[in-house]
Design an enzyme around this catalytic site. Structure first.
Site, PDB file in Angstrom:
ATOM      1  N   ASP A 167      44.863  46.965  34.391  1.00 39.36           N
ATOM      2  CA  ASP A 167      44.419  45.722  35.026  1.00 39.36           C
ATOM      3  C   ASP A 167      45.639  44.911  35.440  1.00 39.36           C
ATOM      4  OD1 ASP A 167      42.771  43.736  36.005  1.00 39.36           O
ATOM      5  OD2 ASP A 167      42.106  43.018  34.047  1.00 39.36           O
ATOM      6  N   LYS A 168      45.380  43.844  36.163  1.00 38.33           N
ATOM      7  CA  LYS A 168      46.402  42.905  36.624  1.00 38.33           C
ATOM      8  C   LYS A 168      45.866  41.499  36.429  1.00 38.33           C
ATOM      9  CE  LYS A 168      47.161  40.167  40.482  1.00 38.33           C
ATOM     10  NZ  LYS A 168      46.175  39.246  41.085  1.00 38.33           N
ATOM     11  N   HIS A 169      46.773  40.557  36.149  1.00 35.04           N
ATOM     12  CA  HIS A 169      46.379  39.157  36.019  1.00 35.04           C
ATOM     13  C   HIS A 169      47.382  38.290  36.738  1.00 35.04           C
ATOM     14  CE1 HIS A 169      44.693  35.512  34.230  1.00 35.04           C
ATOM     15  NE2 HIS A 169      45.946  35.108  34.092  1.00 35.04           N
ATOM     16  N   SER A 170      46.885  37.264  37.442  1.00 34.54           N
ATOM     17  CA  SER A 170      47.742  36.302  38.126  1.00 34.54           C
ATOM     18  C   SER A 170      47.618  34.939  37.470  1.00 34.54           C
ATOM     19  CB  SER A 170      47.350  36.196  39.607  1.00 34.54           C
ATOM     20  OG  SER A 170      48.003  35.110  40.230  1.00 34.54           O
ATOM     21  N   THR A 222      39.085  34.190  42.050  1.00 34.48           N
ATOM     22  CA  THR A 222      38.568  35.468  42.558  1.00 34.48           C
ATOM     23  C   THR A 222      37.051  35.504  42.531  1.00 34.48           C
ATOM     24  OG1 THR A 222      40.583  36.622  41.856  1.00 34.48           O
ATOM     25  CG2 THR A 222      38.617  37.965  42.214  1.00 34.48           C
ATOM     26  N   ARG A 252      41.595  22.140  24.433  1.00 33.11           N
ATOM     27  CA  ARG A 252      42.933  21.962  25.012  1.00 33.11           C
ATOM     28  C   ARG A 252      42.862  21.184  26.320  1.00 33.11           C
ATOM     29  NH1 ARG A 252      44.708  27.601  26.226  1.00 33.11           N
ATOM     30  NH2 ARG A 252      46.533  26.566  27.128  1.00 33.11           N
ATOM     31  N   SER A 311      45.609  32.788  25.372  1.00 29.20           N
ATOM     32  CA  SER A 311      44.398  32.642  26.171  1.00 29.20           C
ATOM     33  C   SER A 311      44.276  33.757  27.197  1.00 29.20           C
ATOM     34  CB  SER A 311      44.397  31.278  26.869  1.00 29.20           C
ATOM     35  OG  SER A 311      43.250  31.120  27.670  1.00 29.20           O
ATOM     36  N   LYS A 342      41.732  37.920  26.323  1.00 30.29           N
ATOM     37  CA  LYS A 342      40.664  38.483  27.146  1.00 30.29           C
ATOM     38  C   LYS A 342      41.035  39.876  27.648  1.00 30.29           C
ATOM     39  CE  LYS A 342      40.582  34.710  29.789  1.00 30.29           C
ATOM     40  NZ  LYS A 342      41.254  33.660  29.005  1.00 30.29           N
ATOM     41  N   LYS A 343      42.319  40.082  27.955  1.00 30.68           N
ATOM     42  CA  LYS A 343      42.755  41.392  28.434  1.00 30.68           C
ATOM     43  C   LYS A 343      42.716  42.432  27.324  1.00 30.68           C
ATOM     44  CE  LYS A 343      43.447  39.956  32.593  1.00 30.68           C
ATOM     45  NZ  LYS A 343      42.537  40.385  33.676  1.00 30.68           N
TER      46      LYS A 343
END
Length: 435
Positions: free
Chosen positions: A80-83, A120, A168, A183, A187-188
């Site tokens: 996967d990828k996260h930005s 997204t 937060r 955080s 999730k990943k």
């Protein structure tokens, strides 16, 4: 476990052990802590920080607070990828099907827009019928059969993160590197990944405007993810201008379809998408080198295989099967489309990317409050990149608006977000570092 003792020890700068962190997060997920206790813990972490070992323990505890996805019956690497978020950043929409077409399984759990940055999920919801929260069985089926699925976080995935983040958000503790790291990565990890690539953005359109802070965050994410058993790397990318030539929801979806059809070659967007595809393929051992991986990604795109994967994913998640062939049938257009002229002749030398994102929100394309409804039709397209020579009156973008008044206001705002100079600006790379 006495919550206030854990809070006191962190307040006083002590290092917490995994058992303390696990018990605190378990109590948080079970609803056994007050908002005051959660806020006090977050503030103690904000002031005193956490060691790398503490951050790993916090991330793992939050990942274990709910379900963990299993992919044992899928014989592809799970990646996967996260930005960290930007303006005109629709990389995930093209990257997931390209990576899947090259042999990866990509269970991509994405988010909505946050502040001035686009989300997204909001872009995908411009597709009629697309389900962003399918049940677990359908999610698994789509990843297995299509190769990728882009959906939203379910309530059973890292639920401790949801409660901690809500506190937060109202206690001025969002911008804590350990808390941001936990955080994102909880999730990943809960998604059952084997490899992960991160897009840490820096610039006036990013949450991290300072390069040094972006590097600190990138190193924290990479070191903690690797410490938790997920092979991870991060690219630091420029966000001093919109990444795509569109900013909005349906307009970025059209941009995605154009990209998958081969229409966005040799752009900043293409550079980023292909770089992340290559990094994913090398990290997952699908390719032996970046050069080989780049060739595989380009072939998946030019052959149409990536577009086929995207179409299958959309169809399996409830969207129209012929979206790519007939986008105008499904992607709504705004009633008013108006060219935005350059205020003077010269070079587009700089822009306020954050301001452009805020202008999309002003048009109705983003949220000021969580319950706001989005107008998926609005935004900007045909945005010229920095370094373009223009004459006074030349179009620098096209605004998509619900009415004439909104179009006029947005056009004036966007024109003001660009700085035009007589001297040609020095080009800046879109990818500025690898960690």
């Amino acid at each position: 476990m006495i919550p206030q003792e854990i809070i006191r020890r962190k307040r006083d700068g002590e290092e917490l052990g995994p058992a303390d962190i696990n018990s605190f997060i378990a109590a948080l997920a079970a609803g056994q802590l007050s908002e005051g206790q959660i806020g006090a813990f977050a503030m103690a972490v904000w002031f005193k920080g956490m060691s790398r070992q503490e951050t790993v323990a916090l991330t793992l505890a939050m990942a274990d607070s709910g379900d963990r996805l299993q992919w044992a019956d899928i014989d592809r690497p799970i990646a996967d990828k996260h930005s960290t978020g930007g303006v005109g950043d629709n990389v995930s929409l093209m990257l997931a099907p390209i990576a899947a077409a090259c042999g990866l399984a990509v269970p991509m759990i994405s988010g909505r827009g946050l502040g001035h940055t686009g989300g997204t999920l909001d872009k995908l919801e411009s597709i009629p019928g697309y389900m962003i929260t399918p049940d677990a069985d359908l999610f698994h089926k789509v990843v297995k059969e299509a190769g990728c699925a882009i959906i939203g976080q379910t309530g059973t995935l890292a639920p401790a993160d949801g409660r901690l983040y809500a506190v937060r958000d109202v206690t001025a503790t969002v911008d804590s590197i350990p808390l941001i790291t936990a955080s994102i990565l909880s999730k990943k990890l809960a998604a059952g990944l084997q490899t992960l690539v991160l897009d840490v953005k820096v610039g006036n359109g990013a949450f991290m405007a300072d390069r040094a802070q972006a590097e600190i965050l990138a190193r924290s994410l990479v070191e903690v993810a690797n410490g938790a058993g997920v092979k991870t790397s991060a690219l630091i990318t420029d966000m001093n201008q919109p990444l795509a030539d569109s900013a909005g929801n349906a307009v970025e979806m059209r941009n995605c379809l154009d990209f998958l059809a081969g229409g966005k070659a040799d752009t900043r967007l293409a550079t980023v998408v292909l770089a992340f595809a290559a990094e994913m393929l090398v990290k997952s051992a699908i390719a032996a080198s970046s050069e080989e991986a780049d060739g595989m990604a380009r072939q998946a795109l030019s052959s149409g295989r990536a577009a086929e994967v995207f179409a299958r994913m959309v169809s399996m998640l409830g969207g129209p099967p012929d979206l790519i062939e007939n986008p105008d049938r499904y992607l709504a257009r705004a009633p008013v489309e108006k060219s935005i002229p350059a205020a003077r002749s010269g070079w587009l030398a700089a822009c306020d990317a954050r301001g452009i994102g805020v202008s999309v929100i002003d048009l109705g394309g983003g949220r000021r409050h969580p319950k706001d409804r989005i107008d998926h039709r609005v935004g900007f397209s045909e945005l010229l990149p920095l370094g373009t020579r223009v004459s006074a009156g030349d179009p620098i973008a096209l605004v998509h608006a619900a009415d004439e008044a909104a179009a006029e206001k947005a056009a004036a705002a966007l024109a003001g977000h660009y700085h035009i100079t007589e001297d040609r600006p020095e080009p800046t790379p879109v990818i500025t570092g690898l960690i």
